[in-house]
Design an enzyme around this catalytic site. Structure first.
Site, PDB file in Angstrom:
ATOM      1  N   ARG A   1       1.172  -1.265   0.063  1.00  0.00           N
ATOM      2  CA  ARG A   1      -0.090   0.028   0.006  1.00  0.00           C
ATOM      3  C   ARG A   1       1.019   1.104  -0.011  1.00  0.00           C
ATOM      4  O   ARG A   1       2.119   1.141   0.494  1.00  0.00           O
ATOM      5  CB  ARG A   1      -0.698   0.064   1.200  1.00  0.00           C
ATOM      6  CG  ARG A   1      -2.173  -0.924   1.287  1.00  0.00           C
ATOM      7  CD  ARG A   1      -3.149  -0.679   0.323  1.00  0.00           C
ATOM      8  NE  ARG A   1      -4.356  -1.474   0.191  1.00  0.00           N
ATOM      9  CZ  ARG A   1      -4.473  -2.284  -0.865  1.00  0.00           C
ATOM     10  NH1 ARG A   1      -3.587  -2.663  -1.497  1.00  0.00           N
ATOM     11  NH2 ARG A   1      -5.284  -3.166  -0.469  1.00  0.00           N
TER      12      ARG A   1
ATOM     13  N   HIS B   1      -1.408   0.954  -9.449  1.00  0.00           N
ATOM     14  CA  HIS B   1      -2.123  -0.234  -8.524  1.00  0.00           C
ATOM     15  C   HIS B   1      -3.014  -0.994  -9.509  1.00  0.00           C
ATOM     16  O   HIS B   1      -4.174  -1.434  -9.558  1.00  0.00           O
ATOM     17  CB  HIS B   1      -3.317   0.722  -7.719  1.00  0.00           C
ATOM     18  CG  HIS B   1      -3.526  -0.205  -6.462  1.00  0.00           C
ATOM     19  ND1 HIS B   1      -3.781   0.249  -5.418  1.00  0.00           N
ATOM     20  CD2 HIS B   1      -3.825  -1.313  -6.516  1.00  0.00           C
ATOM     21  CE1 HIS B   1      -4.019  -0.521  -4.592  1.00  0.00           C
ATOM     22  NE2 HIS B   1      -4.062  -1.888  -5.137  1.00  0.00           N
TER      23      HIS B   1
END
Ligand code: NDP
Ligand code: OXD
Length: 316
Positions: A231, A279
């Site tokens: 993340r 992502h």
């Protein structure tokens, strides 16, 4: 008939709906985006037993009095405010083979690219420079994966096929054949000293936030590289830039950033030693995720443990 409410990408939701209608018609599947909110919450909310979401709706306890399980559509649950959820509500992260396969592919691509010096060769191409550098054999390259969960373990098992020296680090330690395992903060420095390519596959928790920082980079072998697929908030971006600029790190592949997307003027975008993807390292695949959901619903309804149920205190 039990009701599942889905709140995430509608195009992929349509696939979930089609597959579920075929193989599990005993469940009613409703998409958030198909609901009419013009007169407040739809009446069907009173019947929802299962939520499958990326971001959960607010006021779960009041709006969904029959809610039994909250499923994350992704492997991470850091998008949830775990402390604010009803205390007894089980929370389940996504564990499904399509998501795992995507991550294995991405990290393998990135690790091979870094191993074969591709950031340097791409820079040379832009300068029309034809220049070779000594090739390092895979057996002399050490790859260290932080996080030995579903994704970290599967990734290491693929990387070991290339002959890399594989290391893995996790909170509790995990024995994986062919991988040197390291556990906890006590062994972090030794693990890092054995990681020419460091892969972050940790969940984002209070313990792991900001962990990819100057102090950690200083413990890596000089010229090491980073593959960041956890993340964005694991990484202190200024520390990464400083480590790249002084040569402590050689290159970084970032699939996750903080924020997402990065602002247009962020220095990471144009850094010659940084590759950025939006992502996409992996994505839950409806075709395989539906089976994982159904297996978990069966477990839950029969009072058996569900795969991927998280510990809300630990945060993953
Ligand atoms: P798991 O929950 O299966 O595994 C988590 C691993 O991290 C475990 O080995 C755990 O250790 C370890 N860990 C957690 N906290 C610590 C800590 N403080 N110190 C050391 N080790 C720790 O997760 P997954 O493998 O399924 O997913 C990992 C993450 O990958 C997700 O949370 C998400 O952030 C990211 N992800 C990114 C995607 C992308 O497209 N970029 C897609 C999917 C996921 P232990 O075994 O001891 O509990
Ligand atoms: C996930 C993600 O957690 O897509 O699945 O990042």
């Amino acid at each position: 008939m039990k009701t599942i409410l889905y709140k995430s990408d509608p195009a992929r939701g349509a696939l979930w709906q089609r597959i579920l209608a075929d193989i599990a018609p005993q469940y009613r599947f409703i998409q958030w985006t198909d609901l009419d909110f013009s007169r407040g919450d739809p009446a069907v909310f009173a019947e929802v037993e299962y939520l499958v979401v990326w971001m959960p709706p607010e006021g779960l306890a009041q709006r969904f009095p029959q809610l039994k399980v909250l499923f994350s559509i992704g492997a991470g649950v850091d998008q949830f405010d775990l402390g604010a959820l009803p205390a007894g509500l089980p929370v389940v992260r996504m564990v499904e083979p399509g998501l795992t396969q995507g991550m294995v592919e991405y990290v393998t691509f990135a690790a091979l690219g870094l191993h074969r010096d591709m950031p340097r060769y791409l820079r040379q191409q832009r300068e029309q420079q034809w220049k070779s550098h000594p090739m390092v054999s895979a057996s002399k390259r050490r790859i260290g994966v932080m996080g030995l969960g579903e994704l970290g373990e599967a990734t290491l098992k693929m990387l070991m096929n290339f002959g890399f020296e594989c290391h893995g680090w996790s909170r509790s330690g995990k024995a994986i054949e062919g991988v040197t395992g390291w556990a906890g903060v006590e062994q972090l420095a030794q693990f890092l000293a054995h990681s020419d390519i460091l892969v972050c596959l940790l969940p984002l928790t209070a313990d792991t936030r900001g962990m990819l920082n100057a102090e950690l980079f200083a413990l890596l072998p000089q010229g090491a590289s980073l593959i960041q697929v956890g993340r964005g908030a694991h990484l202190v971006a200024d520390d990464l830039l400083a480590a790249l600029d002084c040569g402590q790190l050689g290159a970084a592949v970032l699939d996750v950033t903080d924020p997402e997307p990065l602002p247009a003027d962020d220095a990471l975008w144009s850094h010659p030693a940084v590759w950025i993807t939006p992502h996409i390292a992996s994505q839950t695949q409806p075709e395989t995720a539906v089976n994982a959901l159904l297996a978990n619903l069966q477990c839950f309804e029969q009072g058996r443990p569900m795969q991927g149920e998280i510990d809300k205190i630990r945060g993953y």
